[in-house]
Design a protein around this motif. Structure first.
Motif, short mmCIF file in Angstrom:
data_model
loop_
_atom_site.label_atom_id
_atom_site.label_comp_id
_atom_site.label_asym_id
_atom_site.label_seq_id
_atom_site.Cartn_x
_atom_site.Cartn_y
_atom_site.Cartn_z
N ASP A 191 13.07 74.67 3.66
CA ASP A 191 12.10 75.19 4.67
C ASP A 191 12.96 75.34 6.06
O ASP A 191 14.26 74.74 6.03
CB ASP A 191 10.96 74.24 4.71
N LYS A 192 12.17 75.80 6.74
CA LYS A 192 12.77 75.94 8.23
C LYS A 192 13.26 74.77 8.92
O LYS A 192 14.30 74.52 9.33
CB LYS A 192 11.90 76.60 9.22
N GLU A 193 12.58 73.36 8.89
CA GLU A 193 12.90 72.44 9.32
C GLU A 193 14.17 71.76 8.76
O GLU A 193 15.09 71.08 9.33
CB GLU A 193 11.65 71.26 9.55
N SER A 194 14.20 72.03 7.34
CA SER A 194 15.29 71.44 6.56
C SER A 194 16.63 72.26 6.98
O SER A 194 17.66 71.51 6.98
CB SER A 194 15.06 71.40 5.11
N ARG A 195 16.56 73.59 7.14
CA ARG A 195 17.36 74.42 7.54
C ARG A 195 18.20 73.92 8.68
O ARG A 195 19.34 73.73 8.91
CB ARG A 195 17.21 75.72 7.47
N ALA A 196 17.20 73.59 9.73
CA ALA A 196 17.85 73.01 10.79
C ALA A 196 18.67 71.80 10.82
O ALA A 196 19.56 71.69 11.39
CB ALA A 196 16.48 73.03 12.06
N ALA A 197 17.99 70.92 10.03
CA ALA A 197 18.65 69.50 9.78
C ALA A 197 19.93 69.79 9.27
O ALA A 197 20.84 69.00 9.52
CB ALA A 197 17.81 68.72 8.86
N GLY A 223 14.76 66.66 2.70
CA GLY A 223 13.63 67.48 3.63
C GLY A 223 12.50 67.75 2.71
O GLY A 223 12.51 67.39 1.40
N ARG A 280 22.38 71.02 11.95
CA ARG A 280 22.91 69.89 12.71
C ARG A 280 23.78 68.99 12.12
O ARG A 280 25.01 68.57 12.71
CB ARG A 280 21.78 68.96 13.37
N GLU A 322 17.11 82.76 5.71
CA GLU A 322 16.13 82.02 4.93
C GLU A 322 16.67 81.83 3.36
O GLU A 322 16.10 81.52 2.53
CB GLU A 322 14.93 82.96 4.70
N GLU A 372 17.86 76.64 16.40
CA GLU A 372 16.53 77.19 16.04
C GLU A 372 16.70 78.51 15.61
O GLU A 372 15.89 78.99 14.66
CB GLU A 372 15.73 77.25 17.28
N ALA A 430 18.13 78.74 12.01
CA ALA A 430 17.26 78.26 10.99
C ALA A 430 16.11 79.16 10.77
O ALA A 430 15.44 79.27 9.44
CB ALA A 430 16.67 76.83 11.73
#
Length: 465
Positions: A298-304, A143, A307, A330, A323, A326
């Motif tokens: 970051d948030k997007e990476s945490r979501a990835a 990410g 998943r 933090e 969502e 994520a």
């Protein structure tokens, strides 16, 4: 103190663990564990199911390993093995808890790399190179937070020894440093026809090997061993802080490997320039290649990551749940793994996916309590605990009975309240931030071996909770 007998060793470990965790956590995660076997410094810890295995490896791994090494210095690593053959003397699981964890294990024994009950040999770390086959690029989530480190690692895989040599990766615990540097080693190891000599070692193990070599008058074989490698990967370089003789040996080893275009890779919890007690000549060598930071995801990476973890366990998570986690969690990758494991366990218990409201409760029960004590309150608490004059903490005195409490104050303010080093120094009588860094590192080192200090710290934290 060195304990060889597996039963005695694990009993001693459990005594230390029980002093540091809640009764509920101890009974949940440790009561059905035991040492299956011990081979060449590797402890194979038997766990009853996948869920316990994953939880121990993600939440308690470093803690368990530190205690094991304190009791038996020859131990170099810890692996987890799922076994259904629990010793007869072990207390059986409660009917409810056993059913939940057994069902969780049964539903995750196939597919994915993160939750299956793999054959025993697939959990083994290769004794020749110390690489863990679970750490590969295929399971490494890329990410914005780690893409530079990932790009550098890919460049090294293509041209080892010629580009970014040495590579120095730093970042807080749980950000994926060990995964990344071992993934480089595994990629180079598995390259067809390469036939490279690769070795992964922690700096702590390197230091122990060196000291043992000196004591056994076998320094020459030690030098020959480490100079034969084409790829040397050294983890947690910060543990060489103030170890002058070991740093000198590393300096000469570095020069030999570097001059022969051998790839060298290091990791640390901080930039080499901020490691106290690290020689300038080593800092200079580390700077000759590439130094790269892996910050918190970051948030997007945490979501990835969430998943991917769900996919590895053959479980689908509602997009709203992903969502929310994520956005709310933090922390580092291990914090995310802890939450996802808790969610998966709850889903198994309820027999259905959790909704966002239920996930909020899981997060709330798992999160670390946020402390709001002022620096003055921390100082007062610790001064009272050690029965010393509170004002002595602020003074320039070097009295032994004051130094230790002052260092603990610095450590707690840094670790528990995330205060900056300059801020801590200013609040403790205007001390330089390098003094604070040194004090925090000193306490970290002593906590690895000093069980009395570990207990004192637990008692102090209890007073502040």
């Amino acid at each position: 103190m060195e304990i060889v007998d597996n039963k005695k060793l694990w009993s001693s470990v459990l005594v230390e663990i029980e002093l540091s965790v809640s009764k509920a956590n101890f009974n949940t995660w440790f009561k059905d564990t035991y040492i299956l076997k011990q081979e060449e410094g590797v402890i194979y810890l038997a766990t009853p199911n996948t869920f316990v295995k994953e939880w121990l490896s993600h939440k308690y791994h470093n803690f368990i390993l530190r205690i094991l090494r304190t009791l038996s210095p020859d131990i170099r690593s810890l692996e987890y093995v799922i076994t259904k053959n629990q010793p007869k003397s072990r207390t059986a699981q409660s009917q409810t808890g056993g059913a939940v964890t057994d069902r969780f294990a049964a539903s995750h024994t196939t597919g994915g790399t993160g939750g299956g009950e793999l054959p025993l040999e697939e959990h083994y770390i290769n004794k020749e190179d110390n690489l863990n086959p679970r750490y590969g690029f295929d399971s490494f989530i890329v990410g914005p937070f780690n893409e530079l480190a990932y790009a550098a690692s890919q460049a090294i895989v293509k041209q080892p020894g010629r580009i970014y040599n040495p590579l120095f990766v730093y970042g807080d615990t749980g950000h994926g440093k060990t995964h990344l540097i071992q993934a480089i080693g595994n990629a180079l190891k598995n390259e067809e026809g390469a036939n490279r000599k690769i070795f992964y070692v922690t700096s702590e193990r390197f230091a122990i090997d060196y000291i043992n070599a000196i004591q056994a008058n076998k320094v020459t074989p030690f030098k020959e061993k480490y100079r034969k490698y084409d790829i040397l990967i050294m983890d947690d370089i910060q543990f060489l802080s103030s170890k002058e003789k070991t740093q000198e040996e590393l300096f000469h080893l570095f020069n030999t490997l570097y001059d022969n275009n051998k790839q060298i890779i290091f990791s640390s919890d901080k930039h080499p320039n901020y490691i106290p007690g690290l020689e300038d000549r080593l800092k200079s060598r580390f700077s000759a290649g590439m130094i790269v930071d892996i910050p918190a995801p970051d948030k997007e990476s945490r979501a990835a990551i969430l998943r991917e973890k769900a996919k590895m366990n053959n479980v689908e998570l509602d997009p709203d749940v992903v969502e929310h986690i994520a956005f709310s969690v933090e922390g580092n990758v291990r914090d995310l793994e802890g939450i996802i494991n808790s969610v998966l366990c709850q889903q198994e218990l309820k027999g259905r996916p959790l909704n966002v409201s239920e996930v909020k409760q899981v997060i709330k029960s798992s999160e670390k309590p946020k402390k709001t004590m002022s620096a003055e309150e921390v100082i007062k608490t610790i001064a009272n605990f050690y029965n010393i004059d509170e004002q002595a903490i602020y003074q320039k005195t070097r009295r032994k009975e004051v130094i230790k409490p002052r260092q603990l104050i610095m450590y707690i303010m840094r670790e528990d309240f995330s205060s900056s080093y300059p801020s801590i120094g200013q609040k403790l009588g205007g001390r330089d931030h390098t003094t604070v860094i040194h004090s925090c590192e000193k306490i970290r080192e002593e906590l690895k071996t000093d069980t009395a200090l570990h207990q004192e710290l637990s008692q102090i934290r209890a007073l502040m909770s």
